[in-house]
Enzyme design. Structure first.
Site, PDB file in Angstrom:
ATOM      1  N   TRP A  90      -0.593  14.437 -10.969  1.00 54.24           N
ATOM      2  CA  TRP A  90      -1.179  13.301 -10.265  1.00 54.24           C
ATOM      3  C   TRP A  90      -1.249  12.024 -11.095  1.00 54.24           C
ATOM      4  CZ3 TRP A  90      -1.343  13.472  -5.285  1.00 54.24           C
ATOM      5  CH2 TRP A  90      -1.544  14.687  -4.620  1.00 54.24           C
ATOM      6  N   TYR A 118      -1.637   3.379  -7.810  1.00 52.79           N
ATOM      7  CA  TYR A 118      -0.395   3.950  -7.292  1.00 52.79           C
ATOM      8  C   TYR A 118       0.308   2.949  -6.385  1.00 52.79           C
ATOM      9  CZ  TYR A 118      -3.273   5.124  -3.170  1.00 52.79           C
ATOM     10  OH  TYR A 118      -4.112   5.064  -2.076  1.00 52.79           O
ATOM     11  N   TYR A 139      -6.608   3.624  -8.013  1.00 58.28           N
ATOM     12  CA  TYR A 139      -6.783   5.081  -7.996  1.00 58.28           C
ATOM     13  C   TYR A 139      -8.124   5.419  -8.665  1.00 58.28           C
ATOM     14  CZ  TYR A 139      -4.937   9.918  -7.848  1.00 58.28           C
ATOM     15  OH  TYR A 139      -4.720  11.258  -7.591  1.00 58.28           O
ATOM     16  N   LEU A 213      -8.144   9.312  -1.382  1.00 58.12           N
ATOM     17  CA  LEU A 213      -7.251  10.120  -0.556  1.00 58.12           C
ATOM     18  C   LEU A 213      -5.842   9.566  -0.644  1.00 58.12           C
ATOM     19  CD1 LEU A 213      -9.518  10.449   2.623  1.00 58.12           C
ATOM     20  CD2 LEU A 213      -9.225  12.120   0.785  1.00 58.12           C
ATOM     21  N   LEU A 214      -4.877  10.437  -0.949  1.00 57.71           N
ATOM     22  CA  LEU A 214      -3.477  10.031  -1.018  1.00 57.71           C
ATOM     23  C   LEU A 214      -2.694  10.672   0.127  1.00 57.71           C
ATOM     24  CD1 LEU A 214      -2.638  10.254  -4.825  1.00 57.71           C
ATOM     25  CD2 LEU A 214      -3.015   8.236  -3.449  1.00 57.71           C
TER      26      LEU A 214
END
Length: 214
Positions: A90, A118, A139, A213-214
């Site tokens: 990650w 990100y 992030y 949340l990705l």
């Protein structure tokens, strides 16, 4: 039936390339503002200011794991990272995917602080000059030995150096404390958090959320 959200958070936006954002309709000139004044208002330093800031390396993963879990334990809704492999997946920097920087103490050689964002670009339709909007999303950021405002400003600087047009962030964790000073503007979008088979008496405030949340 959609249940009541556990938390509702708001997106904020910080212009990195005001001219392009205005040209594609993402932003508008404010009242009594010119383009040159807008560009000047959003000007950032030429390089990061935090001493000891560098890109994360694979060998940093064990320290980053401990640093993240210690920080996220402060929040009511957060993710617990389980392994070094997870951190490597990650957080290890990959161009146009994830950008992670750490602060390494000169005295101890230990990782003390962390900054990350990100990439989530989008296609621009109907514009002759621009085809893609390069958006960076905050992030996880941990400021233990440095000021959070300075660390977040360094994130903006790094994003701009990597040709991003806008830097987006949710008002979760401690982000809201520095948004005004760093010239973030409030966005139209909200992000709602839902949990299955979970009941709460009162929705959490954004500052109680430590989950991106990705």
């Amino acid at each position: 039936i959609i249940p009541t959200p556990v938390a509702t958070c708001r997106y904020f936006h910080r212009s990195l390339n005001p001219k392009k954002l205005i040209e594609v309709g993402f932003s508008k000139l404010g009242k009594r503002m010119t383009l040159s004044r807008t560009i000047k208002l959003h000007k950032l330093p030429a390089s990061p200011s935090t001493k000891g800031l560098r890109k994360m390396k694979k060998e940093d993963a064990p320290q980053v794991l401990a640093l993240l879990n210690a920080y996220l334990s402060r929040f009511d809704l957060a993710c617990l990272f389980q392994s070094v492999d997870e951190i490597e997946h990650w957080f290890l920097p990959r161009d146009d995917v994830i950008y992670t920087y750490v602060v390494e103490s000169e005295q101890s050689g230990k990782i003390t602080d962390l900054m990350s964002f990100y990439s989530l670009p989008s296609t621009i339709i109907g514009n002759e000059h621009h085809k893609e909007l390069r958006a960076a999303f905050s992030y996880y950021n941990i400021a233990n030995t440095v000021d959070l405002k300075s660390l977040m400003e360094d994130a903006l600087v790094v994003a701009q150096l990597n040709k991003f047009d806008v830097f987006n962030a949710l008002d979760i964790m401690q982000n809201a404390q520095v948004m005004r000073d760093l010239k973030f503007g409030i966005g139209d979008g909200h992000l709602q958090y839902y949990l299955y088979n979970w009941k709460i008496k009162k929705a959490l405030a954004p500052s109680q959320v430590g989950l991106v949340l990705l």
